[in-house]
Design a protein around this motif. Sequence first.
Motif, PDB file in Angstrom:
ATOM      1  N   GLY A 135     -41.257  33.808 -25.013  1.00  0.00           N
ATOM      2  CA  GLY A 135     -40.680  33.810 -26.013  1.00  0.00           C
ATOM      3  C   GLY A 135     -41.595  32.687 -27.216  1.00  0.00           C
ATOM      4  O   GLY A 135     -41.675  33.378 -28.381  1.00  0.00           O
ATOM      5  N   GLY A 136     -41.753  31.845 -27.007  1.00  0.00           N
ATOM      6  CA  GLY A 136     -42.329  30.731 -27.972  1.00  0.00           C
ATOM      7  C   GLY A 136     -43.761  31.581 -28.152  1.00  0.00           C
ATOM      8  O   GLY A 136     -44.444  31.192 -29.429  1.00  0.00           O
ATOM      9  N   GLN A 137     -44.509  32.180 -27.145  1.00  0.00           N
ATOM     10  CA  GLN A 137     -45.951  32.917 -27.295  1.00  0.00           C
ATOM     11  C   GLN A 137     -45.800  34.088 -28.332  1.00  0.00           C
ATOM     12  O   GLN A 137     -46.598  34.173 -29.236  1.00  0.00           O
ATOM     13  CB  GLN A 137     -46.239  33.106 -25.969  1.00  0.00           C
ATOM     14  N   ARG A 138     -44.568  34.693 -28.324  1.00  0.00           N
ATOM     15  CA  ARG A 138     -44.406  35.829 -29.077  1.00  0.00           C
ATOM     16  C   ARG A 138     -44.240  35.485 -30.681  1.00  0.00           C
ATOM     17  O   ARG A 138     -45.020  35.961 -31.403  1.00  0.00           O
ATOM     18  CB  ARG A 138     -43.210  36.468 -28.647  1.00  0.00           C
TER      19      ARG A 138
ATOM     20  N   GLU B 300     -42.765  29.882 -19.864  1.00  0.00           N
ATOM     21  CA  GLU B 300     -42.475  29.218 -21.319  1.00  0.00           C
ATOM     22  C   GLU B 300     -43.657  27.996 -21.297  1.00  0.00           C
ATOM     23  O   GLU B 300     -43.464  27.052 -20.609  1.00  0.00           O
ATOM     24  CB  GLU B 300     -41.291  28.953 -21.410  1.00  0.00           C
ATOM     25  N   HIS B 301     -44.670  28.042 -21.871  1.00  0.00           N
ATOM     26  CA  HIS B 301     -45.128  26.668 -22.208  1.00  0.00           C
ATOM     27  C   HIS B 301     -45.957  26.569 -23.614  1.00  0.00           C
ATOM     28  O   HIS B 301     -46.348  27.662 -24.176  1.00  0.00           O
ATOM     29  CB  HIS B 301     -46.180  26.539 -21.012  1.00  0.00           C
ATOM     30  N   VAL B 302     -45.657  25.759 -24.239  1.00  0.00           N
ATOM     31  CA  VAL B 302     -45.962  25.696 -25.723  1.00  0.00           C
ATOM     32  C   VAL B 302     -46.943  24.492 -25.955  1.00  0.00           C
ATOM     33  O   VAL B 302     -46.756  23.272 -25.333  1.00  0.00           O
ATOM     34  CB  VAL B 302     -44.587  25.208 -26.547  1.00  0.00           C
TER      35      VAL B 302
END
Lengths: 358, 302, 370
Positions: A135-138, B300-302
């Motif tokens: 989701g964050g990458q999107r 998930e990795h930011v």
Amino acid sequence: MTIEIHHLTKQFGDFTAVDDVSMRVEEGSLTALLGPSGSGKTTVLRMIAGLEVPDGGRIVVGDRDVTDVRAQDRNIGFVFQQYALFKHMRVQDNIAFPLKVRKWKKDAVRERVAELLALLRLDGLGGRYPNQISGGQRQRVALARALAARPQVLLLDEPFSALDARVRDELREWLRGLHEQLHVTSVFVTHDQGEAMELADEVVVMNQGRVAQSGTPQSIVREPNSPFVMNFLGRVNELRGEAKHGEATLEGLRVPFPGANGSTVPVVGYVRPRCLELTTAAAAGALPVSVVRVVSSGDVAKVHLVTREGSSLVAELDQSALDGLAPDGGVEGGEFHARPKDIRVFEVEPAVARPAGD
Amino acid sequence: MASHSVGAALPSEEPRQASTSVFAEPAWVRLLLIVVGVGFLGVVVILPVALVFEQAFALGAGFYLDAIRDPDTVSALRLTLTVAAIVVPLNAIFGVAAAWAITKFDFRGKSILITLIDLPLAVSPVVAGLIYVLIFGAQGYIGPWMREHDIRVIFALPGIALATTFVTFPLVARSLIPVMQDVGREYEEAAVSLGASGWRTFWSVTLPQAKWGLLYGIILCNARAMGEFGAVAVVSGKITGKTDTLPLRVEKLDKAFDTTSAFAVASMLVALAVVTLVLKVIVEWRTSDHESGPGSPAREHV
Amino acid sequence: MSWLKKIAVPLLILTALAALVACSSDEEPSPTSTSTPTSEAATGTAAATGTAGAAEATAAPVTGEKIELLNVSYDPTRELYAEYAELFKEHYLFQTGIEVTVSNSHGGSGSQARAIVDGLEADTATLALSGDTDRLVDAGLLDEGWQSEFPLNSSPYTSTIVLLVRAGNPKGIQDWADLSDEGVGVITPNPKTSGGARWNFLAAWASVTESGGSEDDAKDLLGRIFSNVLVLDSGARGSTQTFIDRGIGDVLIAWENEALLATRDSDDYEIVYPSISILAEPAVAVVDDTVDDRGTREAATEFLNYLYDPEVQELIARNFYRPSDPDVLAQFRDQYPELKLVDIGYFDGWTAVQEKFFADGAIFDEIYQP
């Protein structure tokens, strides 16, 4: 680019979504449109992007009136709430889409896509499809795509609402950093006042299709101009009473209220839980209260109070201050005095409430 | 409608997870369900199809080959394919246009358009054929004029194609509409905000995202176009070797007590259907390979 | 082994289909253009080959001219006219040097008449009932008096109504009266909807009135026959399927040609010829409107005339219709035993029949209540 909005109006059937809204977004600023759902904030954003046609008013970006310019010709980047990534295109093709539409040369496209992948920390993901990334990458792909054609303005609709809390906090900081790096004039819509206060240079609070208040986060927190803004920015205690001759009386508490003249008007005073002090002894400007319940969460305790006239109040105290009140530990059921350090009084009825100092 | 299954066939948006079912039914329940499902399919679908082939080969492969090599049958096959080749693209274009208009715009008469699209589903195919006879027939509205100008519509290819178009025209639109509604407006808005024209948006965004619906609609339309009997029977004139389609040919052979030949020709229709389904499966494979391949969902990795 | 066969069969079909499509793709795809030449090996008869042989000797010079004819007929004549088209092609080429290609259209007789009225450009109409052909007169496509254009009321072949029973005739059915016996299951279509069923009805009726019975006796017999009817299908073909495919009933009242067709490939049935039956005369006509428009009158007329030729009469006999040529009929006596027949004139024509027997509230409604 600055964005100027003049007397913008939009109806959806009988519902007035945006009602005579005017505002100005400064060049290079990061502005939040803050309001509850149905306040018209997203509609304003969509009208800036050209995705909705206003019924009245003008929109000026830089020195160009874009009111009648088609969305596709406005060169405004828009990040959708659910990102709206093209599922059938890979990440790199999504980012390249606005460039290909503008007939960029192949090499230039490739270079720009690589640049954006690096800028948004998406290296190595260019070949993936949107359903193969997180989701964050999107969200970052959506940002990269919106930024690809170097838009004059970047608009974001509830940019963090689709993410879970932990990712959201990290992304906020990161977005702030990105904005400082790029300095593209940006407007985002949110219903989360914390998000608005933390991120934005300027906050525009909207209510029922109108601008309720605008200014820096500090000025809005410090000087809310209406019961609505007061309420919307966080939990408040209400004390009702009336005012006459420049003074309001709220459950026996006397507070200056310059707005009132000879006739008596009903008023309400707002006190934030953080701004209520408890003392054992009676003091000027304090109300006698009894403690109903204490909910402690480590450093801070929420103290539920009731006044003599039966109004419920909540005070937020440091645990140490609470301990100081009753060394033997028994605060619940005790009688104390509550003193508002900061109280804002508004007249109840009139449409435009007048603020008053304490 | 069948369109629900289209929606279900779309690749899921979220990354897939190799999770086991949360419905941990006992093994015998699963077995029972599978047996019931497969058994039902066998009785209702596979058995009749198998019987078609059994009947077709009742007099041996030589007879079968003669039956399907009969010049009148070959002509019927060619006509059927020609009609499908005309009707399917026509309805694909119409269906896409109608679905686009209905899902993306609000306009006066939209509900009338939706009703009109459904009309052929409600009208008996025979009536559909008669409508064209009423218009183009010698006693019809413009039939006499057309005859004077030596234009032939009914009892010829144009009439057959028209009647088939009428009968099949809801199929593409009806398959597309729910899928295009599902796709949602925001993808198109995204494309427009990124600078794409309406046309570009349609080709690059709308259509690719609705391609399952389109493909499904086209397959349905093609199957119906090749198999249509009622409407075509009315307008074809049934001239052996000229205006007989495969279904008309099957009926004619059956009526002449030539049962084995009738089944042989029927098996050609079945075979055409099988070819269509195989094409569909191939397209599905290729596309799903592409789009939601084995790549494990990223962390998930930011 | 059977598995192998199961896989092989669809594969074979797919391959055959692909080959067919590939073969035909280079030909003219439009079906409105010239008709597909039918292979002689498939449909040519011994007689046709004979004519072709003679043609080489004394044929008229080949003109290179080509004519197309469309013959619109009814369902059971498909094989007859497919063969005849080839035979006629040779004949006409021999006679005139013109190459004529005949296309045939088959369907229900009534709906075929309807199609001609609606613009199906038939050069010849070879329908089942003269009543159907009369509708072309009403539409102005055909001149009145068409039925005297060709010999024998324009009926080159006839048919009749017979009884089809199961092998060995277990119910011992010999004549119409046996159909009213208790326990006999009768299959016939509904006279309200089927042309063939009306012939059936009239044949049974005539069996009473021709042997001295009164109309009341006839009503009585038909009432009892129809109380024995198990399934009243809407068409003749449906009744045949009920009797043959579904195995319902002891006796089917059927067209002779249909009955002969049913017994051709199967020993499960036999034909019973009743003492009296009715003469059905399918009439042929040249559709004036079309042939004048297309300039095909000569060929169309010869197409129908040649039907009376002994050679063609044989072809007709082989295709289960009674030839009108007495010599040919005699030759096929085994297949078409002598029968006492009444024709529609016995009932004063179709209009009178309709009014008296089959209109609402007429005799049929009187004797039969479902």
